[in-house]
Each structure stands twice: as structure tokens, then as C-alpha cells.
Design a protein around this motif. Structure first.
Motif, mmCIF file in Angstrom:
data_model
loop_
_atom_site.group_PDB
_atom_site.id
_atom_site.type_symbol
_atom_site.label_atom_id
_atom_site.label_comp_id
_atom_site.label_asym_id
_atom_site.label_seq_id
_atom_site.Cartn_x
_atom_site.Cartn_y
_atom_site.Cartn_z
ATOM 1 N N ALA A 1 -9.412 -27.212 -10.717
ATOM 2 C CA ALA A 1 -8.318 -27.276 -9.737
ATOM 3 C C ALA A 1 -8.597 -26.328 -8.570
ATOM 4 O O ALA A 1 -8.356 -26.671 -7.401
ATOM 5 N N ALA A 2 -9.112 -25.142 -8.860
ATOM 6 C CA ALA A 2 -9.457 -24.185 -7.798
ATOM 7 C C ALA A 2 -10.574 -24.742 -6.925
ATOM 8 O O ALA A 2 -10.552 -24.588 -5.701
ATOM 9 N N ASP A 3 -11.533 -25.428 -7.528
ATOM 10 C CA ASP A 3 -12.637 -26.026 -6.774
ATOM 11 C C ASP A 3 -12.112 -27.105 -5.823
ATOM 12 O O ASP A 3 -12.532 -27.179 -4.658
ATOM 13 N N PRO B 1 -19.357 -21.248 0.904
ATOM 14 C CA PRO B 1 -19.757 -21.495 -0.492
ATOM 15 C C PRO B 1 -19.611 -20.248 -1.372
ATOM 16 O O PRO B 1 -19.188 -20.351 -2.527
ATOM 17 N N GLU B 2 -19.925 -19.087 -0.805
ATOM 18 C CA GLU B 2 -19.803 -17.842 -1.577
ATOM 19 C C GLU B 2 -18.337 -17.525 -1.888
ATOM 20 O O GLU B 2 -18.003 -17.098 -2.991
ATOM 21 N N GLN B 3 -17.462 -17.723 -0.912
ATOM 22 C CA GLN B 3 -16.036 -17.485 -1.130
ATOM 23 C C GLN B 3 -15.474 -18.463 -2.157
ATOM 24 O O GLN B 3 -14.672 -18.086 -3.010
ATOM 25 N N ALA B 4 -15.881 -19.718 -2.063
ATOM 26 C CA ALA B 4 -15.413 -20.728 -3.019
ATOM 27 C C ALA B 4 -15.829 -20.355 -4.437
ATOM 28 O O ALA B 4 -15.031 -20.415 -5.371
ATOM 29 N N GLN B 5 -17.079 -19.951 -4.592
ATOM 30 C CA GLN B 5 -17.582 -19.561 -5.905
ATOM 31 C C GLN B 5 -16.823 -18.336 -6.430
ATOM 32 O O GLN B 5 -16.457 -18.284 -7.600
ATOM 33 N N ALA B 6 -16.573 -17.365 -5.561
ATOM 34 C CA ALA B 6 -15.855 -16.152 -5.973
ATOM 35 C C ALA B 6 -14.430 -16.475 -6.403
ATOM 36 O O ALA B 6 -13.939 -15.941 -7.405
ATOM 37 N N THR C 1 -1.623 -4.490 1.833
ATOM 38 C CA THR C 1 -2.916 -4.184 1.230
ATOM 39 C C THR C 1 -3.037 -4.938 -0.083
ATOM 40 O O THR C 1 -2.051 -5.164 -0.784
ATOM 41 N N VAL C 2 -4.240 -5.345 -0.418
ATOM 42 C CA VAL C 2 -4.499 -6.020 -1.673
ATOM 43 C C VAL C 2 -4.667 -4.947 -2.738
ATOM 44 O O VAL C 2 -5.577 -4.125 -2.647
ATOM 45 N N PRO C 3 -3.793 -4.914 -3.760
ATOM 46 C CA PRO C 3 -3.841 -3.824 -4.725
ATOM 47 C C PRO C 3 -5.102 -3.815 -5.587
ATOM 48 O O PRO C 3 -5.565 -2.781 -5.976
ATOM 49 N N ASN C 4 -5.654 -4.962 -5.913
ATOM 50 C CA ASN C 4 -6.812 -5.021 -6.791
ATOM 51 C C ASN C 4 -8.061 -5.213 -5.945
ATOM 52 O O ASN C 4 -8.298 -6.291 -5.423
ATOM 53 N N GLN C 5 -8.859 -4.198 -5.822
ATOM 54 C CA GLN C 5 -10.051 -4.254 -4.983
ATOM 55 C C GLN C 5 -11.140 -5.148 -5.575
ATOM 56 O O GLN C 5 -12.152 -5.373 -4.953
ATOM 57 N N GLN C 6 -10.937 -5.660 -6.801
ATOM 58 C CA GLN C 6 -11.911 -6.560 -7.394
ATOM 59 C C GLN C 6 -11.657 -8.006 -7.004
ATOM 60 O O GLN C 6 -12.425 -8.888 -7.358
ATOM 61 N N GLU C 7 -10.578 -8.267 -6.293
ATOM 62 C CA GLU C 7 -10.276 -9.627 -5.855
ATOM 63 C C GLU C 7 -11.343 -10.094 -4.879
ATOM 64 O O GLU C 7 -11.929 -9.293 -4.162
ATOM 65 N N PRO C 8 -11.581 -11.400 -4.804
ATOM 66 C CA PRO C 8 -12.523 -11.896 -3.789
ATOM 67 C C PRO C 8 -12.054 -11.524 -2.402
ATOM 68 O O PRO C 8 -10.851 -11.443 -2.146
ATOM 69 N N LYS C 9 -12.997 -11.313 -1.503
ATOM 70 C CA LYS C 9 -12.668 -10.935 -0.137
ATOM 71 C C LYS C 9 -13.322 -11.923 0.821
ATOM 72 O O LYS C 9 -14.304 -12.557 0.507
ATOM 73 N N GLY C 10 -12.745 -12.013 2.005
ATOM 74 C CA GLY C 10 -13.307 -12.876 3.032
ATOM 75 C C GLY C 10 -12.202 -13.487 3.862
ATOM 76 O O GLY C 10 -11.039 -13.476 3.484
ATOM 77 N N SER C 11 -12.581 -14.033 5.007
ATOM 78 C CA SER C 11 -11.584 -14.515 5.956
ATOM 79 C C SER C 11 -10.753 -15.670 5.433
ATOM 80 O O SER C 11 -9.659 -15.920 5.916
#
Length: 141
Positions: A76-78, A45-50, A115-125
Motif C-alpha cells: 500500500a505504501a508503494d 526512488p530512495e525516498q520511496a524505498q525509505a 519539528t519531527v520528533p523521531n530523527q530516524q524517520e525518512p527525510k526528504g522534500s
């Protein structure tokens, strides 16, 4: 490969082998997640919200170019996060066994992580760019 269950992966590689002539090559990349659980996974749920929040923020920042309503894109993202499920490929050894068992010679099994260039992107598996990416080059025997 993570889009397919372990049983479906065997059928997939069998089909690839059938479609290739002897000496034909498969080139692909797959995510590797070191987890003991082979069960299908999705977004928490946290990843989906992010992810939905990121979509809204990014669409709003380029709305003049996209001509899309951020709320519609968030919807659409939801839908995406609620439908997206994968079966983890748990190790390079699992990949090796899968390809060799299907009649391929594994020519390359290397790290393709970026590597993900923008460290503000959501993270998680569940997010693209998380975990190790394995590059696979295999030749049909």
C-alpha cells in the motif's frame, strides 16, 4: 495548496471566495519549498524505498495491535509513493499574491513548521514534516 497545480489554485481560491460571505475566513496550512522549479514533484526512488521500509518496520512493531500484514502495508505504501505528486508552493510571496489576487485580505502568514520528533524517520522534500509549513488566515473582501 500543493495538491493543486498553479492554475488549479487560482480556481480553488476563486471557489473559496464564492462560498464565503464577505468577511468570511479561510484558515489553512501549506508546505513551502524554496525551489525555482514549479514542476510537479514526487518521491525519489530512495525516498520511496525509505518510506516503504519505515512502514514495514513500524507495522511489524505494532502488528499485534493492527492485525495487518507488514508486506500488505508495504505494498500500500508503494502504491502511495508512486501516485503521490505535488506542485510546490515556492514562497510566502507566492501565497500572498495568490490570496490577494483572489480577493482576500491576508490576516496571517506565519510559520507553522513542526519539528519531527523521531530523527530516524525518512527525510526528504517529499516527506511530510520536511520544509517550511505556512499558516494562512485570510478574510474574504
Amino acid at each position: 495548496l500543493g495538491q493543486f497545480s498553479p492554475d488549479e489554485r487560482i480556481r480553488l481560491l476563486t471557489k473559496w471566495r464564492q462560498l464565503l460571505r464577505p468577511g468570511g475566513t479561510v484558515i489553512t496550512v501549506t508546505r513551502v519549498r524554496a525551489t525555482p522549479d514549479p514542476a510537479q514533484i514526487g518521491f525519489s526512488p530512495e525516498q520511496a524505498q525509505a518510506l516503504c521500509a519505515t512502514v514495514v518496520r513500524k507495522v511489524a512493531s505494532i502488528q499485534a495491535l493492527l492485525h495487518e500484514d507488514p508486506a500488505e502495508m508495504a505494498h500500500a505504501a508503494d502504491i502511495y509513493v508512486n501516485k503521490q505528486r505535488t506542485w510546490p508552493v515556492r514562497s510566502r510571496e507566492e501565497i500572498r499574491q495568490l490570496f490577494e489576487g483572489a480577493g482576500f485580505r491576508l490576516d496571517e502568514l506565519s510559520d507553522a513548521s513542526q519539528t519531527v520528533p523521531n530523527q530516524q524517520e525518512p527525510k526528504g522534500s517529499a516527506f511530510p514534516g520536511s520544509g517550511e509549513q505556512a499558516r494562512i488566515i485570510a478574510t474574504r473582501l
